[in-house]
Structures are given as C-alpha cells and as structure tokens.
Design an enzyme around this catalytic site. Structure first.
Site, PDB file in Angstrom:
ATOM      1  N   ASP A 130      -1.186  -6.356  -0.381  1.00  0.00           N
ATOM      2  CA  ASP A 130      -1.166  -5.667   0.922  1.00  0.00           C
ATOM      3  C   ASP A 130      -2.566  -5.148   1.240  1.00  0.00           C
ATOM      4  O   ASP A 130      -3.116  -4.337   0.477  1.00  0.00           O
ATOM      5  CB  ASP A 130      -0.189  -4.482   0.797  1.00  0.00           C
ATOM      6  CG  ASP A 130       0.419  -4.084   2.116  1.00  0.00           C
ATOM      7  OD1 ASP A 130       0.147  -4.764   3.130  1.00  0.00           O
ATOM      8  OD2 ASP A 130       1.171  -3.099   2.128  1.00  0.00           O
TER       9      ASP A 130
ATOM     10  N   LYS B  25      -0.976  -9.587   2.959  1.00  0.00           N
ATOM     11  CA  LYS B  25      -0.220  -9.099   4.114  1.00  0.00           C
ATOM     12  C   LYS B  25      -1.111  -8.135   4.879  1.00  0.00           C
ATOM     13  O   LYS B  25      -1.855  -7.372   4.265  1.00  0.00           O
ATOM     14  CB  LYS B  25       1.058  -8.373   3.657  1.00  0.00           C
ATOM     15  CG  LYS B  25       1.822  -7.724   4.819  1.00  0.00           C
ATOM     16  CD  LYS B  25       3.183  -7.214   4.391  1.00  0.00           C
ATOM     17  CE  LYS B  25       3.185  -5.810   3.846  1.00  0.00           C
ATOM     18  NZ  LYS B  25       2.645  -4.759   4.746  1.00  0.00           N
TER      19      LYS B  25
ATOM     20  N   GLU C  14      -1.048  -5.461   8.556  1.00  0.00           N
ATOM     21  CA  GLU C  14      -0.187  -4.823   9.557  1.00  0.00           C
ATOM     22  C   GLU C  14      -0.721  -5.051  10.968  1.00  0.00           C
ATOM     23  O   GLU C  14      -1.922  -5.074  11.180  1.00  0.00           O
ATOM     24  CB  GLU C  14      -0.116  -3.307   9.292  1.00  0.00           C
ATOM     25  CG  GLU C  14       0.548  -2.962   7.990  1.00  0.00           C
ATOM     26  CD  GLU C  14       0.698  -1.446   7.791  1.00  0.00           C
ATOM     27  OE1 GLU C  14       0.385  -0.671   8.726  1.00  0.00           O
ATOM     28  OE2 GLU C  14       1.127  -1.053   6.694  1.00  0.00           O
TER      29      GLU C  14
ATOM     30  N   ASP D 226       0.845  -1.203   0.000  1.00  0.00           N
ATOM     31  CA  ASP D 226       0.000   0.000   0.000  1.00  0.00           C
ATOM     32  C   ASP D 226       0.879   1.251   0.000  1.00  0.00           C
ATOM     33  O   ASP D 226       0.382   2.378  -0.042  1.00  0.00           O
ATOM     34  CB  ASP D 226      -1.011  -0.012   1.157  1.00  0.00           C
ATOM     35  CG  ASP D 226      -0.358   0.045   2.527  1.00  0.00           C
ATOM     36  OD1 ASP D 226       0.884  -0.081   2.620  1.00  0.00           O
ATOM     37  OD2 ASP D 226      -1.092   0.200   3.530  1.00  0.00           O
ATOM     38  N   SER D 227       2.207   1.058  -0.016  1.00  0.00           N
ATOM     39  CA  SER D 227       3.137   2.164  -0.295  1.00  0.00           C
ATOM     40  C   SER D 227       2.821   2.758  -1.667  1.00  0.00           C
ATOM     41  O   SER D 227       3.253   3.875  -1.986  1.00  0.00           O
ATOM     42  CB  SER D 227       4.592   1.674  -0.246  1.00  0.00           C
ATOM     43  OG  SER D 227       4.744   0.485  -0.996  1.00  0.00           O
TER      44      SER D 227
ATOM     45  N   GLU E 116       9.612  -3.959  10.250  1.00  0.00           N
ATOM     46  CA  GLU E 116       9.975  -2.665   9.664  1.00  0.00           C
ATOM     47  C   GLU E 116      10.494  -1.727  10.746  1.00  0.00           C
ATOM     48  O   GLU E 116       9.830  -1.503  11.769  1.00  0.00           O
ATOM     49  CB  GLU E 116       8.747  -2.044   8.962  1.00  0.00           C
ATOM     50  CG  GLU E 116       9.059  -0.669   8.355  1.00  0.00           C
ATOM     51  CD  GLU E 116       8.045  -0.184   7.329  1.00  0.00           C
ATOM     52  OE1 GLU E 116       7.133  -0.938   6.953  1.00  0.00           O
ATOM     53  OE2 GLU E 116       8.188   0.981   6.904  1.00  0.00           O
TER      54      GLU E 116
END
Ligand code: KIV
Length: 276
Positions: free
Chosen positions: A86, A115, A117, A47-48, A184
């Site tokens: 993501d 993925k 978070e 999602d960057s 991260e």
C-alpha cells in the site's frame, strides 16, 4: 492440497467465473504465514499499519520506510497469495515519487503489485506506475489518506452526485489499467453497480456482498485491535482477551515462583557443578 500461486490473471478468472476473491491485511511474518496458510488470495500490507500496529490515530504518519520494513517481513511469510504493498500518504504525489516508491515496493520488498488511493486525482500516478510495468490496485470511496478532506471516517457516495463520481472514477481506474479496485464504505447498491460495470474485480470493505471479493483488516477481524470496531467489521475471533488471560497467568506464576518449572530449565552434571 497446496493452494496455487495467485496471479492477477487468476483473480480476473475468479470474477469471470463468479468465484469470490478473499483479501486480508498482514504486517509481519507470523500473521502473513497464517493468512497465506488459510489460502487467502491477496495479502495487502495496508497503511492501516499506522493505526493497528504503530498506534497512530490515522494512516497519515506512515512512511515508506515503515512500509518497506513490514512488507519485507510479510514477503518472507507469503508463498501463495498475491502480495500488494500500500503506497503511503504523499508517496505518489509527484510523478517522480510515484514511480520511485512503487519500484521500491517491487524491488526491495518483493511485492506483486501496489495499491494507491483516489480516483481522478490519482490517475496520473496510477498511469505512470502502470506504464513502468507495475500492476496497480485502485481504492475508492472512503480513502483514509484523505480523511481530513472527507471530514472523518464516513460512508461515501450517499448522494446521487457523489455516487456518480465514484462510479466514474472506477471506470477511469479500469481504463488506465488498474487490475482491481477496492471499494471502501460505499452503499452496497453503488458497489453492485460498479461491480457490474467494470471488468476488473472489485474488492469491498463496508461495500456489501455484491463485490467480487472482500477485504478486512486482519487485526480487526481477529479482535486484536479493539480501540474501535467499525460497523463493517465482523470479529471472527476475539484474540485480545485470550492474550490478556495468558499474560495475567504468566505474571501470577512468576510472582508465585511457579514458573519456570523443572521442564523449562537446564541442568549441569553434579561433577561439573562441584568444580565451581
Ligand atoms: O490500509 C488498509 O488496510 C487498506 C484496506 C482497508 C483496504 O487500505
């Protein structure tokens, strides 16, 4: 020799055999082809996307529609790498949303895994997705979707208490069945402890050399996104100035009437031209 198709099993074998895992992001077809041709093990449609492609200041505005469209393009360019989608902000904040959106990544975009978070706060979502048969990669430490709560893009786990919480979370993610965990921006020594204590591969970004693998945002490491370059990024090539050079040369040649040249133009036979 063609690289083999990467599977979750082959990633776990890499950890056992102490072979490093490589992971990069991609958001479109051409970059996916390049990353895949380079033999990178995992392609993450991160999602960057929101920051390095869509121009937002954070990942928070990224929607499921954005992610599905870009992941479909990446799927078309990915043959060998394991493709991970993501899950964007708020796409797994209820059980129903988590399962429905994870299924979209698999069914509409052809992902191999998703993925998400977070540790303790995301365990329920991870578990329900895993129970439906969809592989999940965890993500701990600096989790950009919680940027407001974390008070900015800061290294996490700097106190014993904070580090212990990340270590505990990594064990919880392993226990519910996550096949891998991104770490991260955590101190290298903490990432080393986690890597030794969990059986699933850890993939570091700003987490030191002892992780089982490494991930970078591709646009950062090829110098395509230079609004800011985090400390953990190594720019292996600086594409932005090279692209700018090409664009300026094109502008000048068009303005000077030098482009297009004969070889870029099409002809018509004289007898056809005369009939006009
Ligand atoms: O969104 C992303 O690109 C990521 C990586 C930095 C791991 O989550």
């Amino acid at each position: 020799m063609k690289p083999e198709k990467i599977t979750i099993r082959s990633l776990q074998e890499k950890k056992i055999n102490k072979k490093k895992i490589t992971m990069l992001t991609a958001y479109d077809y051409p970059m996916a082809r390049l990353v895949d041709d380079a033999g990178i093990d995992i392609i993450l449609v991160g999602d960057s996307l929101g920051m390095v492609v869509l121009g937002y200041d954070s990942t928070l505005p990224v929607t499921m529609e954005d992610m599905i469209r870009h992941t479909q393009a990446v799927r078309r360019g990915t043959k060998h790498a394991l493709l991970v989608g993501d899950m964007p902000y708020k796409s797994y904040d209820t059980k129903e949303a988590a399962i429905a959106n994870a299924k979209r990544f698999m069914e509409e975009a052809g992902c191999d895994a998703v993925k998400l978070e977070g540790g303790t706060e995301s365990l329920e979502a991870a578990e329900i997705i895993l129970n439906s048969g969809i592989p999940v990669m965890g993500h701990l430490g600096l989790t950009p979707q919680s940027i407001e709560k974390l008070g900015g893009f800061k290294v996490q786990g700097k106190t014993a208490e904070a580090a212990k919480a990340i270590i505990e979370d990594s064990k919880k993610l392993e226990k519910v069945g996550c096949f891998s965990i991104v770490l991260e921006c955590v101190p290298s020594a903490i990432a080393k402890i986690i890597t030794a204590e969990v059986k699933v591969p850890t993939i570091g970004i700003g987490a030191g050399v002892d992780c089982d693998g490494q991930v970078l945002v591709t646009n950062d490491m090829v110098g395509l996104f230079d609004r800011f370059v985090p400390k953990f990024v190594k720019q292996y090539i600086k594409l932005a100035p090279q692209i700018l050079e090409g664009l300026l040369a094109y502008k000048k040649e068009v303005e000077d009437g030098k482009f297009p040249a004969e070889e870029h133009a099409f002809t018509i036979k004289q007898e056809e031209l005369k009939k006009i």
